[in-house]
Design a protein around this motif. Sequence first.
Motif, PDB file in Angstrom:
ATOM      1  N   LYS A   1       1.479  -0.966   0.087  1.00  0.00           N
ATOM      2  CA  LYS A   1      -0.032  -0.112   0.001  1.00  0.00           C
ATOM      3  C   LYS A   1       1.338   1.809   0.263  1.00  0.00           C
ATOM      4  O   LYS A   1       1.858   1.490  -0.006  1.00  0.00           O
ATOM      5  N   GLU A   2       0.399   2.203  -1.088  1.00  0.00           N
ATOM      6  CA  GLU A   2       0.991   3.549  -0.860  1.00  0.00           C
ATOM      7  C   GLU A   2       0.554   4.555  -0.360  1.00  0.00           C
ATOM      8  O   GLU A   2      -0.887   5.168  -0.925  1.00  0.00           O
ATOM      9  N   ILE A   3       0.591   5.518   0.261  1.00  0.00           N
ATOM     10  CA  ILE A   3       0.594   7.000   0.050  1.00  0.00           C
ATOM     11  C   ILE A   3       1.516   8.052  -0.717  1.00  0.00           C
ATOM     12  O   ILE A   3       2.597   8.174  -1.142  1.00  0.00           O
TER      13      ILE A   3
ATOM     14  N   PRO B   1      -5.082   2.743  11.765  1.00  0.00           N
ATOM     15  CA  PRO B   1      -5.513   2.625  10.293  1.00  0.00           C
ATOM     16  C   PRO B   1      -4.603   3.819   9.581  1.00  0.00           C
ATOM     17  O   PRO B   1      -4.493   4.244   8.191  1.00  0.00           O
ATOM     18  N   GLU B   2      -3.561   4.756   9.836  1.00  0.00           N
ATOM     19  CA  GLU B   2      -2.602   5.552   9.114  1.00  0.00           C
ATOM     20  C   GLU B   2      -1.534   5.669   9.491  1.00  0.00           C
ATOM     21  O   GLU B   2      -0.484   5.094  10.592  1.00  0.00           O
TER      22      GLU B   2
ATOM     23  N   THR C   1       7.932  -1.130   5.049  1.00  0.00           N
ATOM     24  CA  THR C   1       6.138  -1.344   5.299  1.00  0.00           C
ATOM     25  C   THR C   1       5.766  -3.054   4.928  1.00  0.00           C
ATOM     26  O   THR C   1       5.236  -3.956   5.419  1.00  0.00           O
ATOM     27  N   ASN C   2       6.731  -3.939   4.621  1.00  0.00           N
ATOM     28  CA  ASN C   2       6.493  -5.218   3.999  1.00  0.00           C
ATOM     29  C   ASN C   2       6.112  -6.027   5.230  1.00  0.00           C
ATOM     30  O   ASN C   2       6.091  -6.951   5.605  1.00  0.00           O
ATOM     31  N   LYS C   3       8.021  -5.356   5.517  1.00  0.00           N
ATOM     32  CA  LYS C   3       8.030  -5.977   7.264  1.00  0.00           C
ATOM     33  C   LYS C   3       7.016  -5.811   8.499  1.00  0.00           C
ATOM     34  O   LYS C   3       6.155  -6.619   9.515  1.00  0.00           O
ATOM     35  N   ALA C   4       6.123  -4.337   8.305  1.00  0.00           N
ATOM     36  CA  ALA C   4       5.302  -4.595   9.016  1.00  0.00           C
ATOM     37  C   ALA C   4       3.809  -5.153   8.817  1.00  0.00           C
ATOM     38  O   ALA C   4       3.022  -5.394   9.841  1.00  0.00           O
TER      39      ALA C   4
ATOM     40  N   ARG D   1       1.479   1.462   5.317  1.00  0.00           N
ATOM     41  CA  ARG D   1       1.757   2.491   3.749  1.00  0.00           C
ATOM     42  C   ARG D   1       3.066   2.391   3.949  1.00  0.00           C
ATOM     43  O   ARG D   1       3.548   3.317   4.663  1.00  0.00           O
ATOM     44  N   ASN D   2       3.207   3.088   2.242  1.00  0.00           N
ATOM     45  CA  ASN D   2       5.318   3.359   2.196  1.00  0.00           C
ATOM     46  C   ASN D   2       4.621   4.550   1.365  1.00  0.00           C
ATOM     47  O   ASN D   2       4.003   5.075   0.625  1.00  0.00           O
ATOM     48  N   TYR D   3       5.005   5.809   1.665  1.00  0.00           N
ATOM     49  CA  TYR D   3       5.223   7.343   1.141  1.00  0.00           C
ATOM     50  C   TYR D   3       5.986   7.243   0.660  1.00  0.00           C
ATOM     51  O   TYR D   3       7.307   7.585   0.784  1.00  0.00           O
TER      52      TYR D   3
END
Length: 123
Positions: free
Chosen positions: A11-13, A80-81, A96-99, A108-110
């Motif tokens: 997921k990205e932001i 959620p964020e 993000t993958n580790k989380a 999510r990854n910025y």
Amino acid sequence: MEVMSDFKITKEISYEDLKALLGKSQNLFLVDVRNKDEVDKGRIPGSIHIPVNTVGDAFSLEPEEFKDKYGVTKPPLDAPELVFHCQMGRRGQMATNKAHELGYMNARNYTGGYKEWSEKEGK
């Protein structure tokens, strides 16, 4: 380790979405996974510094230990964020993958990272 094929959707932001969250959300948990030298040169306001190679250990800590170490309340698995970022996106994706592996399904990854942030903010 077996990985489900449909699980690799990171997921990205975007900058715009992150900027909006910074302005309005009390729930945003922004993690800067760069190294200390990079963070010392500038950071996104409100971010918590947890280097990428320590993300797994950090988010595996008990809540009390996490608070003692980082000075903030550990986010719940359904936070959620929860947003990770680095300089240009690659380490942020790793974090993000580790989380996600640890159960933080909304992480999510910025992808623009601090590089894009500092350009858009005129730093």
